[in-house]
Enzyme design. Structure first.
Site, mmCIF file in Angstrom:
data_model
loop_
_atom_site.group_PDB
_atom_site.id
_atom_site.type_symbol
_atom_site.label_atom_id
_atom_site.label_comp_id
_atom_site.label_asym_id
_atom_site.label_seq_id
_atom_site.Cartn_x
_atom_site.Cartn_y
_atom_site.Cartn_z
ATOM 1 N N PHE A 1 2.191 8.324 -1.521
ATOM 2 C CA PHE A 1 1.586 7.002 -1.334
ATOM 3 C C PHE A 1 0.108 7.014 -1.699
ATOM 4 O O PHE A 1 -0.513 5.978 -1.767
ATOM 5 C CB PHE A 1 1.762 6.536 0.109
ATOM 6 C CG PHE A 1 3.219 6.450 0.539
ATOM 7 C CD1 PHE A 1 4.180 6.008 -0.333
ATOM 8 C CD2 PHE A 1 3.583 6.827 1.809
ATOM 9 C CE1 PHE A 1 5.503 5.930 0.050
ATOM 10 C CE2 PHE A 1 4.909 6.746 2.211
ATOM 11 C CZ PHE A 1 5.875 6.305 1.333
ATOM 12 N N TRP B 1 0.836 -1.202 0.000
ATOM 13 C CA TRP B 1 0.000 0.000 0.000
ATOM 14 C C TRP B 1 0.872 1.254 0.000
ATOM 15 O O TRP B 1 0.534 2.269 -0.617
ATOM 16 C CB TRP B 1 -0.913 -0.005 1.229
ATOM 17 C CG TRP B 1 -1.767 1.223 1.345
ATOM 18 C CD1 TRP B 1 -3.023 1.417 0.839
ATOM 19 C CD2 TRP B 1 -1.426 2.448 2.011
ATOM 20 N NE1 TRP B 1 -3.482 2.681 1.147
ATOM 21 C CE2 TRP B 1 -2.512 3.329 1.867
ATOM 22 C CE3 TRP B 1 -0.306 2.879 2.725
ATOM 23 C CZ2 TRP B 1 -2.515 4.619 2.404
ATOM 24 C CZ3 TRP B 1 -0.306 4.160 3.252
ATOM 25 C CH2 TRP B 1 -1.400 5.012 3.096
ATOM 26 N N HIS B 2 2.009 1.182 0.682
ATOM 27 C CA HIS B 2 2.866 2.359 0.793
ATOM 28 C C HIS B 2 3.569 2.695 -0.517
ATOM 29 O O HIS B 2 3.991 3.845 -0.697
ATOM 30 C CB HIS B 2 3.907 2.154 1.899
ATOM 31 C CG HIS B 2 3.360 2.337 3.271
ATOM 32 N ND1 HIS B 2 2.780 1.316 3.989
ATOM 33 C CD2 HIS B 2 3.288 3.430 4.072
ATOM 34 C CE1 HIS B 2 2.387 1.773 5.168
ATOM 35 N NE2 HIS B 2 2.677 3.050 5.239
ATOM 36 N N GLY B 3 3.731 1.761 -1.395
ATOM 37 C CA GLY B 3 4.387 2.070 -2.650
ATOM 38 C C GLY B 3 4.547 0.855 -3.537
ATOM 39 O O GLY B 3 4.615 -0.282 -3.050
#
Length: 469
Positions: free
Chosen positions: A469, A319-321
């Site tokens: 993000f 989800w963060h990248g």
């Protein structure tokens, strides 16, 4: 348009507040919708159009979920639509690169610009649909109120990820819950100024150290420089994102909207599990409620629980990248949580508090090297250089990466990220007191506001880390 930008501080926010309070209450949600749409359009018309389309789909889908007898299929379609859009813009290029690494040239690599806030409002929309389908909330009837819930410019870009059950009482601009008192307004100012100071005075300055360190190949730097750079990154990440969250809470308060807390001094945690209950609370609780528990949570035996944790944290990392370094970061945290559940937590409970805290900070710092490096290879190279305490190439000195001022800011950051508040409980209470500030607090806020505005007007501000993000 960052909250810490000249355009936002001196034009957008004052104009939005002026129009909002000059018009009758019946029009105030329309004002928030208009300014929120303008905020997203500032970053790109395509992103704003995408937001409107997903908002309309989710609003209509919520109304349909309340009426159809078989909700699972419709819920699955709504979730798939939201995740499909997120996957197209955020992960299509990453997926193509991964496939092409195995079979060169098989897929075209797409790199569309990531619309502002898409990771946050997609998760907000999915949570809303799931809550409606489960009967936990009634669907929104008014499209303007729903758009304020989903895309209010205070939380839309980088959270917190709000829940409809918590926001619904405040969405009627004429309700008592939306009423702005003097104490409430002063509290909003306090949180906004704290957030601005965290961002402009601390995080953006620490970013200078981190950028200088990560711009040089890790295998050429002396180990002490690597330690300095990634310690600065650890502090920068906290003050940047918690500063944004403070500003978001303050902005919400200006318009009568209460946003949830997103941080609770996470670097004071004494286990990795406790850290995730204190860090980015709205995301952690989202994954817990909408993924971990539906997978079976901790009710299915130890092996299945560990598998659930690894799945959840792999996706949390992703989800963060869209890069392998984030997946590895998530899997490392999932593995640490599994170890804590398998017995490490029991050992930690018997250890002194200082040792528990040392374990947690060391685990976080080492994994954040993977998270914050320019790529997975550089993260691994930095870890290798630290563990072998490499000498690095000649010519790299401390003065090339941080002067005395930056080192003092780093020291202040280490103290202010939790230790000082833990040592002085009265200070911690004063920071979150919801009554109008006294003379001492007012003077402190004026100093912080001056320092923050000085940095902003000098052009030293930068976009918030979590905007990417």
């Amino acid at each position: 348009m960052a909250f810490s930008s000249v355009q936002f501080l001196f034009v957008f926010l004052p104009l939005a507040m002026a129009v909002y309070y000059l018009l009758p209450k019946v029009l105030r949600n329309a004002v928030l919708c208009g300014f929120s749409l303008l905020f997203f359009a500032w970053s790109g018309l395509r992103g704003a159009a995408l937001l409107v389309g997903l908002a309309a789909l989710t609003w209509l889908g919520g109304l349909a979920l309340a009426r159809v007898p078989h909700k699972k299929l419709l819920l699955a379609l709504l979730v798939a639509a939201n995740l499909g859009v997120l996957g197209l813009f955020k992960y299509a290029g990453f997926a193509a690169q991964t496939v092409n690494a195995l079979v060169p040239g098989l897929l075209p690599v797409l790199s569309p610009a990531l619309p502002l806030g898409i990771s946050f409002y997609v998760f907000t929309a999915i949570g809303y649909c799931a809550d409606v389908a489960a009967g936990r909330v009634q669907p929104a009837r008014n499209p303007l109120r729903f758009f304020v819930f989903l895309a209010f410019f205070g939380h839309g870009p980088s959270g917190p990820i709000v829940r409809y059950a918590q926001q619904e009482p405040q969405l009627d601009a004429r309700s008592q819950a939306r009423r702005l008192t003097a104490d409430r307004f002063c509290y909003g100012i306090k949180r906004f100024v704290f957030g601005l100071a965290k961002k402009a005075v601390i995080a953006d300055q620490l970013a200078l150290i981190c950028q200088r360190v990560t711009s040089v190949p890790a295998d050429t730097l002396p180990a002490p420089i690597l330690v300095l750079g990634y310690t600065a990154y650890m502090m920068q990440l906290y003050f940047d994102f918690s500063g944004y969250s403070d500003m978001a809470i303050g902005i919400g308060t200006f318009f009568g909207l209460e946003l949830p807390e997103n941080f609770n001094y996470p670097y004071l945690a004494q286990s990795v599990g406790e850290y995730w209950r204190r860090w980015h609370i709205s995301l952690s609780s989202w994954f817990r409620d909408y993924l971990y528990i539906p997978l079976g949570g901790s009710r299915c035996g130890t092996a299945r629980t560990c598998l659930n944790l690894l799945i959840v944290f792999a996706l949390t990392g992703l989800w963060h990248g869209a890069a392998w370094q984030y997946v590895v970061f998530g899997l490392l945290h999932g593995a640490l949580l599994c170890l804590e559940r398998l017995g490490l937590r029991s050992l930690l409970e018997k250890a002194p508090a200082a040792l528990r805290h040392l374990y947690t900070v060391a685990a976080l710092w080492l994994t954040l090297i993977i998270f914050g490096a320019p790529g997975l290879d550089q993260g691994l190279a930095a870890l290798h250089g630290i563990f072998t305490w490499q000498r690095g190439a000649p010519g790299y000195t401390l003065a090339a990466f941080a002067d005395t001022k930056l080192l003092l800011i780093l020291l202040a950051a280490v103290l202010l990220c939790g230790p000082l508040q833990a040592a002085l409980p009265r200070l911690k209470r004063a920071l979150y007191n919801r009554t109008a500030p006294g003379p001492a607090m007012t003077a402190g806020l004026l100093v912080l506001l001056f320092l923050g505005l000085m940095r902003v007007t000098a052009g030293t501000y930068s976009a918030f880390i979590y905007f990417q993000f």
